[in-house]
Design a protein around this motif. Sequence first.
Motif, PDB file in Angstrom:
ATOM      1  N   SER A   1       0.851  -1.193   0.000  1.00 31.90           N
ATOM      2  CA  SER A   1       0.000   0.000   0.000  1.00 31.90           C
ATOM      3  C   SER A   1       0.883   1.238   0.000  1.00 31.90           C
ATOM      4  CB  SER A   1      -0.943   0.014   1.205  1.00 31.90           C
ATOM      5  OG  SER A   1      -0.213   0.159   2.408  1.00 31.90           O
ATOM      6  N   CYS A   2       0.313   2.320  -0.526  1.00 30.98           N
ATOM      7  CA  CYS A   2       1.050   3.579  -0.587  1.00 30.98           C
ATOM      8  C   CYS A   2       0.081   4.704  -0.934  1.00 30.98           C
ATOM      9  CB  CYS A   2       2.159   3.516  -1.643  1.00 30.98           C
ATOM     10  SG  CYS A   2       1.544   3.348  -3.338  1.00 30.98           S
ATOM     11  N   GLU A   3       0.590   5.914  -0.835  1.00 28.68           N
ATOM     12  CA  GLU A   3      -0.098   7.062  -1.390  1.00 28.68           C
ATOM     13  C   GLU A   3       0.537   7.321  -2.742  1.00 28.68           C
ATOM     14  OE1 GLU A   3       0.067  10.315   1.355  1.00 28.68           O
ATOM     15  OE2 GLU A   3      -0.790   9.118   2.976  1.00 28.68           O
ATOM     16  N   ILE A   4      -0.283   7.510  -3.774  1.00 25.77           N
ATOM     17  CA  ILE A   4       0.218   7.702  -5.124  1.00 25.77           C
ATOM     18  C   ILE A   4      -0.726   8.633  -5.871  1.00 25.77           C
ATOM     19  CG2 ILE A   4      -0.943   5.584  -5.930  1.00 25.77           C
ATOM     20  CD1 ILE A   4       1.377   5.207  -7.938  1.00 25.77           C
ATOM     21  N   VAL A   5      -0.151   9.473  -6.694  1.00 24.37           N
ATOM     22  CA  VAL A   5      -0.934  10.343  -7.566  1.00 24.37           C
ATOM     23  C   VAL A   5      -0.934   9.703  -8.948  1.00 24.37           C
ATOM     24  CG1 VAL A   5      -1.150  12.629  -8.588  1.00 24.37           C
ATOM     25  CG2 VAL A   5      -0.309  12.396  -6.242  1.00 24.37           C
ATOM     26  N   GLY A   6      -2.111   9.289  -9.402  1.00 28.35           N
ATOM     27  CA  GLY A   6      -2.212   8.633 -10.702  1.00 28.35           C
ATOM     28  C   GLY A   6      -1.379   7.364 -10.736  1.00 28.35           C
ATOM     29  N   SER A   7      -0.450   7.305 -11.707  1.00 30.31           N
ATOM     30  CA  SER A   7       0.427   6.138 -11.853  1.00 30.31           C
ATOM     31  C   SER A   7       1.886   6.511 -11.643  1.00 30.31           C
ATOM     32  CB  SER A   7       0.254   5.540 -13.254  1.00 30.31           C
ATOM     33  OG  SER A   7      -1.082   5.154 -13.473  1.00 30.31           O
ATOM     34  N   SER A   8       2.134   7.684 -11.115  1.00 30.46           N
ATOM     35  CA  SER A   8       3.493   8.225 -11.032  1.00 30.46           C
ATOM     36  C   SER A   8       4.306   7.631  -9.885  1.00 30.46           C
ATOM     37  CB  SER A   8       3.419   9.741 -10.877  1.00 30.46           C
ATOM     38  OG  SER A   8       4.688  10.266 -10.588  1.00 30.46           O
ATOM     39  N   ASP A   9       5.334   6.842 -10.221  1.00 30.51           N
ATOM     40  CA  ASP A   9       6.224   6.291  -9.204  1.00 30.51           C
ATOM     41  C   ASP A   9       6.855   7.397  -8.362  1.00 30.51           C
ATOM     42  OD1 ASP A   9       5.770   3.655  -9.842  1.00 30.51           O
ATOM     43  OD2 ASP A   9       7.809   3.219 -10.503  1.00 30.51           O
ATOM     44  N   SER A  10       7.148   8.537  -8.991  1.00 27.92           N
ATOM     45  CA  SER A  10       7.821   9.615  -8.269  1.00 27.92           C
ATOM     46  C   SER A  10       6.924  10.242  -7.191  1.00 27.92           C
ATOM     47  CB  SER A  10       8.321  10.686  -9.235  1.00 27.92           C
ATOM     48  OG  SER A  10       7.231  11.279  -9.910  1.00 27.92           O
ATOM     49  N   SER A  11       5.617  10.002  -7.280  1.00 30.38           N
ATOM     50  CA  SER A  11       4.698  10.559  -6.282  1.00 30.38           C
ATOM     51  C   SER A  11       4.473   9.625  -5.097  1.00 30.38           C
ATOM     52  CB  SER A  11       3.339  10.869  -6.934  1.00 30.38           C
ATOM     53  OG  SER A  11       2.611   9.669  -7.165  1.00 30.38           O
ATOM     54  N   ILE A  12       4.991   8.414  -5.166  1.00 30.03           N
ATOM     55  CA  ILE A  12       4.716   7.397  -4.142  1.00 30.03           C
ATOM     56  C   ILE A  12       5.354   7.783  -2.816  1.00 30.03           C
ATOM     57  CG2 ILE A  12       5.236   5.016  -3.444  1.00 30.03           C
ATOM     58  CD1 ILE A  12       4.833   4.206  -6.375  1.00 30.03           C
ATOM     59  N   LYS A  13       4.521   7.669  -1.757  1.00 38.11           N
ATOM     60  CA  LYS A  13       5.040   7.878  -0.412  1.00 38.11           C
ATOM     61  C   LYS A  13       4.241   7.030   0.568  1.00 38.11           C
ATOM     62  CE  LYS A  13       2.558  12.231   0.175  1.00 38.11           C
ATOM     63  NZ  LYS A  13       2.654  13.655   0.381  1.00 38.11           N
ATOM     64  N   ASN A  14       4.719   6.999   1.813  1.00 34.34           N
ATOM     65  CA  ASN A  14       4.096   6.196   2.875  1.00 34.34           C
ATOM     66  C   ASN A  14       3.910   4.741   2.440  1.00 34.34           C
ATOM     67  OD1 ASN A  14       4.011   8.380   4.664  1.00 34.34           O
ATOM     68  ND2 ASN A  14       2.113   9.100   3.739  1.00 34.34           N
ATOM     69  N   VAL A  15       5.012   4.151   2.049  1.00 38.94           N
ATOM     70  CA  VAL A  15       5.021   2.788   1.508  1.00 38.94           C
ATOM     71  C   VAL A  15       4.958   1.740   2.616  1.00 38.94           C
ATOM     72  CG1 VAL A  15       6.539   1.108   0.360  1.00 38.94           C
ATOM     73  CG2 VAL A  15       6.275   3.406  -0.588  1.00 38.94           C
ATOM     74  N   VAL A  16       4.111   0.739   2.387  1.00 42.01           N
ATOM     75  CA  VAL A  16       4.115  -0.497   3.168  1.00 42.01           C
ATOM     76  C   VAL A  16       4.401  -1.597   2.150  1.00 42.01           C
ATOM     77  CG1 VAL A  16       2.757  -2.104   4.558  1.00 42.01           C
ATOM     78  CG2 VAL A  16       2.443   0.376   4.835  1.00 42.01           C
ATOM     79  N   THR A  17       5.397  -2.428   2.409  1.00 44.81           N
ATOM     80  CA  THR A  17       5.787  -3.439   1.422  1.00 44.81           C
ATOM     81  C   THR A  17       5.021  -4.746   1.603  1.00 44.81           C
ATOM     82  OG1 THR A  17       7.653  -4.115   2.809  1.00 44.81           O
ATOM     83  CG2 THR A  17       8.102  -2.495   1.079  1.00 44.81           C
ATOM     84  N   ASN A  18       4.974  -5.511   0.509  1.00 39.64           N
ATOM     85  CA  ASN A  18       4.379  -6.842   0.541  1.00 39.64           C
ATOM     86  C   ASN A  18       5.311  -7.812   1.255  1.00 39.64           C
ATOM     87  OD1 ASN A  18       1.799  -6.875  -0.773  1.00 39.64           O
ATOM     88  ND2 ASN A  18       2.842  -6.375  -2.680  1.00 39.64           N
ATOM     89  N   ASP A  19       4.736  -8.817   1.875  1.00 39.28           N
ATOM     90  CA  ASP A  19       5.501  -9.891   2.490  1.00 39.28           C
ATOM     91  C   ASP A  19       5.637 -11.006   1.456  1.00 39.28           C
ATOM     92  OD1 ASP A  19       6.580 -11.953   3.947  1.00 39.28           O
ATOM     93  OD2 ASP A  19       4.952 -12.045   5.423  1.00 39.28           O
ATOM     94  N   ILE A  20       6.815 -11.116   0.878  1.00 42.58           N
ATOM     95  CA  ILE A  20       7.011 -12.118  -0.183  1.00 42.58           C
ATOM     96  C   ILE A  20       7.539 -13.446   0.372  1.00 42.58           C
ATOM     97  CG2 ILE A  20       7.400 -10.318  -1.909  1.00 42.58           C
ATOM     98  CD1 ILE A  20      10.359 -11.277  -1.939  1.00 42.58           C
ATOM     99  N   SER A  21       7.623 -13.562   1.684  1.00 43.32           N
ATOM    100  CA  SER A  21       8.217 -14.766   2.277  1.00 43.32           C
ATOM    101  C   SER A  21       7.455 -16.039   1.911  1.00 43.32           C
ATOM    102  CB  SER A  21       8.339 -14.631   3.794  1.00 43.32           C
ATOM    103  OG  SER A  21       7.085 -14.441   4.389  1.00 43.32           O
ATOM    104  N   GLU A  22       6.126 -15.970   1.767  1.00 42.89           N
ATOM    105  CA  GLU A  22       5.377 -17.179   1.399  1.00 42.89           C
ATOM    106  C   GLU A  22       5.816 -17.696   0.036  1.00 42.89           C
ATOM    107  OE1 GLU A  22       0.892 -18.973   0.650  1.00 42.89           O
ATOM    108  OE2 GLU A  22       1.093 -16.852   1.173  1.00 42.89           O
ATOM    109  N   ILE A  23       6.015 -16.779  -0.908  1.00 38.09           N
ATOM    110  CA  ILE A  23       6.480 -17.194  -2.246  1.00 38.09           C
ATOM    111  C   ILE A  23       7.872 -17.798  -2.138  1.00 38.09           C
ATOM    112  CG2 ILE A  23       7.133 -16.403  -4.551  1.00 38.09           C
ATOM    113  CD1 ILE A  23       4.916 -14.272  -4.312  1.00 38.09           C
ATOM    114  N   ILE A  24       8.771 -17.136  -1.433  1.00 38.99           N
ATOM    115  CA  ILE A  24      10.148 -17.618  -1.306  1.00 38.99           C
ATOM    116  C   ILE A  24      10.178 -18.973  -0.597  1.00 38.99           C
ATOM    117  CG2 ILE A  24      12.421 -17.137  -0.288  1.00 38.99           C
ATOM    118  CD1 ILE A  24      11.657 -15.316  -2.709  1.00 38.99           C
ATOM    119  N   ASP A  25       9.391 -19.119   0.464  1.00 46.42           N
ATOM    120  CA  ASP A  25       9.395 -20.347   1.266  1.00 46.42           C
ATOM    121  C   ASP A  25       8.710 -21.520   0.572  1.00 46.42           C
ATOM    122  OD1 ASP A  25      10.666 -18.862   3.201  1.00 46.42           O
ATOM    123  OD2 ASP A  25       8.890 -18.638   4.477  1.00 46.42           O
ATOM    124  N   SER A  26       7.833 -21.244  -0.393  1.00 47.26           N
ATOM    125  CA  SER A  26       7.031 -22.303  -1.020  1.00 47.26           C
ATOM    126  C   SER A  26       7.504 -22.665  -2.427  1.00 47.26           C
ATOM    127  CB  SER A  26       5.562 -21.862  -1.103  1.00 47.26           C
ATOM    128  OG  SER A  26       5.075 -21.514   0.163  1.00 47.26           O
TER     129      SER A  26
END
Length: 163
Positions: free
Chosen positions: A81-106
């Motif tokens: 999740s994040c705050e984003i204006v339109g589709s602009s990567d440069s506007s992204i802030k307040n990022v919460v990242t995905n937990d990819i451990s299930e993919i890596i572990d499985s």
Amino acid sequence: MENNSIIHPIDPIWNSDSKILILGSFPSVKSREEGFYYGHPQNRFWKVLTGVYNSSIPITIQDKKTFLINNNIAVWDVIHSCEIVGSSDSSIKNVVTNDISEIIDSTDIRAVFTNGKLADKLYKEYIEPEINMNSVCLPSTSPANAAWSLEELIDKWKEEIIK
């Protein structure tokens, strides 16, 4: 313009046979509307990936899923999740990242590739320390990355992915 936090609306694509993981940053407006990765017709992701694997370009979401699974490719994004204006990567802030451990572990993921600099920066900062797996930053398939031609993207992605 007021920013609102948006939660990633698309499930990761993977199965137990996945060997490589490709992580973008966050879905564009068009991808969020379509409900699948790299939905903007000008994004070159599908052209690049099918160029790497000498395959025809999948059209439907189901065809795209089948292509990924058949080629042992997992796809997701770094950002949950994040705050984003339109589709602009440069506007992204307040990022919460995905937990990819299930993919890596499985799976038997042998390599993590990031689609562009923002995905790579966030992966290295937040996810890599947790899972202890380095990423390889590939040039972005976004139309905003006009410095790379389609042919150059295919060549570079193929050089890194097919080892």
